[in-house]
Design a protein around this motif. Structure first.
Motif, PDB file in Angstrom:
ATOM      1  N   PRO A  86      -0.559   7.772   0.696  1.00  0.00           N
ATOM      2  CA  PRO A  86      -0.764   9.162   0.253  1.00  0.00           C
ATOM      3  C   PRO A  86      -0.800  10.248   1.560  1.00  0.00           C
ATOM      4  O   PRO A  86      -1.092   9.706   2.725  1.00  0.00           O
ATOM      5  CB  PRO A  86      -2.315   8.982  -0.091  1.00  0.00           C
ATOM      6  CG  PRO A  86      -2.847   7.612  -0.213  1.00  0.00           C
ATOM      7  CD  PRO A  86      -1.782   6.642   0.731  1.00  0.00           C
ATOM      8  N   GLU A  93       0.948  -1.041   0.072  1.00  0.00           N
ATOM      9  CA  GLU A  93      -0.006  -0.124   0.003  1.00  0.00           C
ATOM     10  C   GLU A  93       0.917   1.228  -0.034  1.00  0.00           C
ATOM     11  O   GLU A  93       1.788   1.315   0.792  1.00  0.00           O
ATOM     12  CB  GLU A  93      -0.763  -0.026   1.339  1.00  0.00           C
ATOM     13  CG  GLU A  93      -1.778  -1.183   1.413  1.00  0.00           C
ATOM     14  CD  GLU A  93      -2.272  -1.250   2.960  1.00  0.00           C
ATOM     15  OE1 GLU A  93      -1.843  -0.442   3.845  1.00  0.00           O
ATOM     16  OE2 GLU A  93      -2.662  -2.485   3.121  1.00  0.00           O
ATOM     17  N   GLU A  94       0.509   2.100  -0.924  1.00  0.00           N
ATOM     18  CA  GLU A  94       1.527   3.470  -0.844  1.00  0.00           C
ATOM     19  C   GLU A  94       0.624   4.103   0.443  1.00  0.00           C
ATOM     20  O   GLU A  94      -0.324   3.861   0.939  1.00  0.00           O
ATOM     21  CB  GLU A  94       1.086   4.426  -2.014  1.00  0.00           C
ATOM     22  CG  GLU A  94       1.539   3.827  -3.478  1.00  0.00           C
ATOM     23  CD  GLU A  94       3.278   3.918  -3.573  1.00  0.00           C
ATOM     24  OE1 GLU A  94       3.873   4.315  -2.809  1.00  0.00           O
ATOM     25  OE2 GLU A  94       3.637   3.402  -4.476  1.00  0.00           O
ATOM     26  N   PHE A 140       1.977   6.548  11.763  1.00  0.00           N
ATOM     27  CA  PHE A 140       2.835   6.383  10.878  1.00  0.00           C
ATOM     28  C   PHE A 140       4.198   6.895  11.085  1.00  0.00           C
ATOM     29  O   PHE A 140       5.178   6.538  10.403  1.00  0.00           O
ATOM     30  CB  PHE A 140       2.459   6.842   9.425  1.00  0.00           C
ATOM     31  CG  PHE A 140       1.238   6.085   9.008  1.00  0.00           C
ATOM     32  CD1 PHE A 140       1.236   4.953   8.393  1.00  0.00           C
ATOM     33  CD2 PHE A 140       0.098   6.747   8.815  1.00  0.00           C
ATOM     34  CE1 PHE A 140       0.295   4.258   8.230  1.00  0.00           C
ATOM     35  CE2 PHE A 140      -1.153   6.006   8.383  1.00  0.00           C
ATOM     36  CZ  PHE A 140      -1.041   4.856   8.098  1.00  0.00           C
ATOM     37  N   ASP A 184      -3.639  10.084   4.002  1.00  0.00           N
ATOM     38  CA  ASP A 184      -3.626   8.925   4.765  1.00  0.00           C
ATOM     39  C   ASP A 184      -2.727   9.144   6.104  1.00  0.00           C
ATOM     40  O   ASP A 184      -2.841   9.157   7.387  1.00  0.00           O
ATOM     41  CB  ASP A 184      -3.248   7.671   4.216  1.00  0.00           C
ATOM     42  CG  ASP A 184      -4.409   6.930   3.559  1.00  0.00           C
ATOM     43  OD1 ASP A 184      -5.568   7.622   3.508  1.00  0.00           O
ATOM     44  OD2 ASP A 184      -4.200   6.008   2.704  1.00  0.00           O
ATOM     45  N   ASN A 234      -3.996  12.227   8.461  1.00  0.00           N
ATOM     46  CA  ASN A 234      -5.110  12.015   9.075  1.00  0.00           C
ATOM     47  C   ASN A 234      -4.923  10.906  10.179  1.00  0.00           C
ATOM     48  O   ASN A 234      -5.853  10.796  10.877  1.00  0.00           O
ATOM     49  CB  ASN A 234      -6.578  11.439   8.263  1.00  0.00           C
ATOM     50  CG  ASN A 234      -6.855  12.572   7.683  1.00  0.00           C
ATOM     51  OD1 ASN A 234      -6.932  13.810   7.864  1.00  0.00           O
ATOM     52  ND2 ASN A 234      -7.575  12.479   6.369  1.00  0.00           N
ATOM     53  N   ALA A 235      -3.897  10.308  10.292  1.00  0.00           N
ATOM     54  CA  ALA A 235      -3.670   9.069  11.262  1.00  0.00           C
ATOM     55  C   ALA A 235      -3.878   9.780  12.775  1.00  0.00           C
ATOM     56  O   ALA A 235      -3.508  10.717  13.049  1.00  0.00           O
ATOM     57  CB  ALA A 235      -2.393   8.583  11.123  1.00  0.00           C
TER      58      ALA A 235
END
Lengths: 131, 432
Positions: free
Chosen positions: B235, B232-233, B252, B238, B241-242
């Protein structure tokens, strides 16, 4: 579709909850599909990114009614006007975010018997595992 | 052994030690409980791959440098039964967890009968970065001439960093002075990065291009966790918003714990000339030994900046190079936020204090003028602290595959872990 007991929404955590999670949980794709076929709104709320959650739903060959980050469960509640909201997960954080958002909560090990199916019979009391 | 003076002078063994072989085994998110997937078995496999890759006769190997610790946060739970069926599959030392949740040199030698002449066994504490420094210095000093350099990681079921003292309701012993605030492992780095954003007028969102680039590069690393298990890339949306783990460090920014093993084959420059792969010369190594003064053991941002700047000075002076001689950089990134401090400490290609997040807006990819973390690091391939070193070797050998940088990879730098207290290496295509 309005079920006999009302409009219901179930949010599934992924890792440790769904069988496709890592680690796998006890909630099978079949259970999720059954809920969906019976008229529940179903989706996922996980710490996985939206991109990653979409990939899980593609693997389940289903389209989710919603995908959200776990800490944004309250957004899901605002988007959908339902009679009952349930989040299923395996971590303290699942329970915390569910309670903060006003969801009922079931641990993954309490949920694999699909207690939400009782709601279809108008069973409106506390769900298993709730005080 | 460790070069910690601010101005240590040209390294006496510059260009006289080379990396020639690489071997990886794994990855998995957690141990499945089998002997064949134990950290010991994977370590043996990684070593054998490195030996074969280099084309060395195992009997010619006289050194082994490894980290005997194979986790930072998944220690064997007290009272948990040890799987003796797994233990029985190997030639065991007197510690039944050897090869399962830790790894001694004795265990490796006992289980690799082809290593008939290993006489120098040494620990590189905590990290492949330390193992590399120890092995390079040992070969340079003549303590051995051909050495395996090994780092392995196990991971158990359950949550990382939740056992041991972290599971206790109170803190006692020396930890009461260093862990007074509780909080997750990234708390110290988050605190430093908060100060960084205030000091330089930056925001956490500016990390997104670096994170995207790192994950993308990681997906080009066939041995990595994300490439193998979850292609999975990442973006920008993503990432941004983590959930916060310790604001401003989000999920992340915290690397994903995995199982994996990596081994390298180091030898003298003379011996390397006749081996299978192009030698990658070690031009210098340097370490940091700054002791934080701050309460709680967390270095302040300013202490991190000083440490990184000192390391940059040591690295280039000791290699006889200038910062802009770097073709690429692979400094540590687990936690991702302190990659900024490492990068700025190098002062390479115009990236000084407060500049890194702006630099991330440019072309930091493998196609750009100065690739940033072409390995993808821990962000791109999982928590091992060794992707960066493998990538330096492979980039310079021209064997990085889809990750191969566009411009010539002549000089690279890698190292870690933390901005304070790490070990770092300059790699070159030429011994000069």
């Amino acid at each position: 579709m309005e079920l006999s007991g009302g409009r219901f929404l179930i949010s599934f955590d992924i890792d440790g909850t769904l069988e496709l999670g890592d680690p796998p949980g006890r909630i099978t794709t079949e259970m999720v599909k059954r809920a969906r076929d019976l008229g529940f709104l179903v989706g996922s709320c996980s710490d996985r990114s939206a991109t990653s959650q979409k990939a899980i739903w593609e693997r389940m060959n289903m389209e989710a009614d919603f995908i959200s980050l776990k800490h944004m469960l309250d957004d899901v509640k605002q988007r959908f006007d339902m009679h009952r909201y349930l989040h299923i997960g395996d971590r303290d954080l699942d329970q915390m975010f569910a309670e903060q958002a006003g969801f009922d909560f079931l641990w993954e090990h309490e949920a694999y018997t699909e207690p939400w199916l009782d709601w279809l019979n108008g069973a409106g009391g506390p769900i298993a595992g709730q005080p | 052994m460790f070069r910690t003076a601010v101005h240590p002078g040209l390294w006496e063994h510059k260009g006289k030690v080379a990396a020639v072989g690489v071997g990886h085994q794994g990855t998995a998110r957690r141990w499945d409980g089998t002997a064949e997937n134990s950290v010991g078995a994977w370590s043996i496999a990684a070593c054998r791959k490195a030996i074969a890759d280099a084309g060395v006769n195992p009997a010619d190997i006289d050194g082994l440098v490894l980290d005997t610790t194979t986790t930072t946060g998944a220690h064997w739970p007290a009272g948990r039964e040890i799987p003796m069926d797994v233990v029985a599959k190997f030639n065991q030392t007197d510690d039944p967890l050897d090869g399962i949740a830790k790894l001694s040199g004795e265990w490796i030698v006992k289980n690799m009968p082809e290593l008939t002449n290993v006489k120098y066994i040494m620990t590189g504490p905590g990290c492949m970065s330390a193992c590399i420094v120890v092995a390079a210095q040992a070969i340079g000093d003549g303590l051995c001439h051909t050495s395996l350099v090994l780092k392995s990681w196990h991971n158990l079921d359950g949550r990382y960093y939740q056992g041991g003292a972290n599971a206790e309701p109170t803190i006692s012993g020396p930890a009461k002075w260093t862990n007074p605030w509780a909080g997750p492992a990234s708390l110290g780095t988050a605190t430093q990065f908060q100060r960084y954003m205030y000091k330089y007028g930056k925001s956490h969102d500016l990390m997104a291009p670096f994170m995207q680039n790192s994950r993308h590069n990681g997906l080009l690393f066939p041995e990595g966790y994300w490439a193998q298990h979850r292609p999975e890339e990442l973006p920008a949306e993503d990432y941004i918003n983590a959930r916060w783990v310790a604001k401003p460090a989000n999920l992340f920014d915290n690397d994903i714990p995995i199982m994996a093993s990596a081994a390298y084959l180091f030898t003298t420059a003379e011996r390397a000339r006749d081996l299978k792969q192009k030698p990658v010369y070690i031009l210098n190594h340097a370490s940091d030994n700054l002791k934080a003064r701050g309460f709680g053991g967390f270095p302040t941002l300013e202490e991190c900046e000083t440490a990184c700047e000192n390391v940059g000075t040591r690295l280039f002076e000791g290699a006889g190079l200038k910062p802009d001689d770097l073709s690429f950089e692979n400094m540590y990134d687990g936690f991702s936020l302190f990659h900024v401090f490492h990068l700025e400490g190098l002062r390479s290609h115009g990236i000084g204090k407060g500049d890194a997040l702006d630099a991330f807006k440019g072309d930091i990819s493998i196609n750009g003028p100065f690739p940033i973390s072409p390995s993808g690091g821990n962000v791109g391939s999982g928590r091992t602290r060794f992707w960066k070193h493998t990538d330096c070797i492979q980039q310079i050998q021209g064997r990085a595959g889809a990750r191969q940088m566009k411009l010539p990879a002549n000089v690279g730098v890698s190292g870690g872990p933390m901005p304070t207290g790490g070990n770092f290496t300059v790699w070159g295509s030429s011994p000069d």
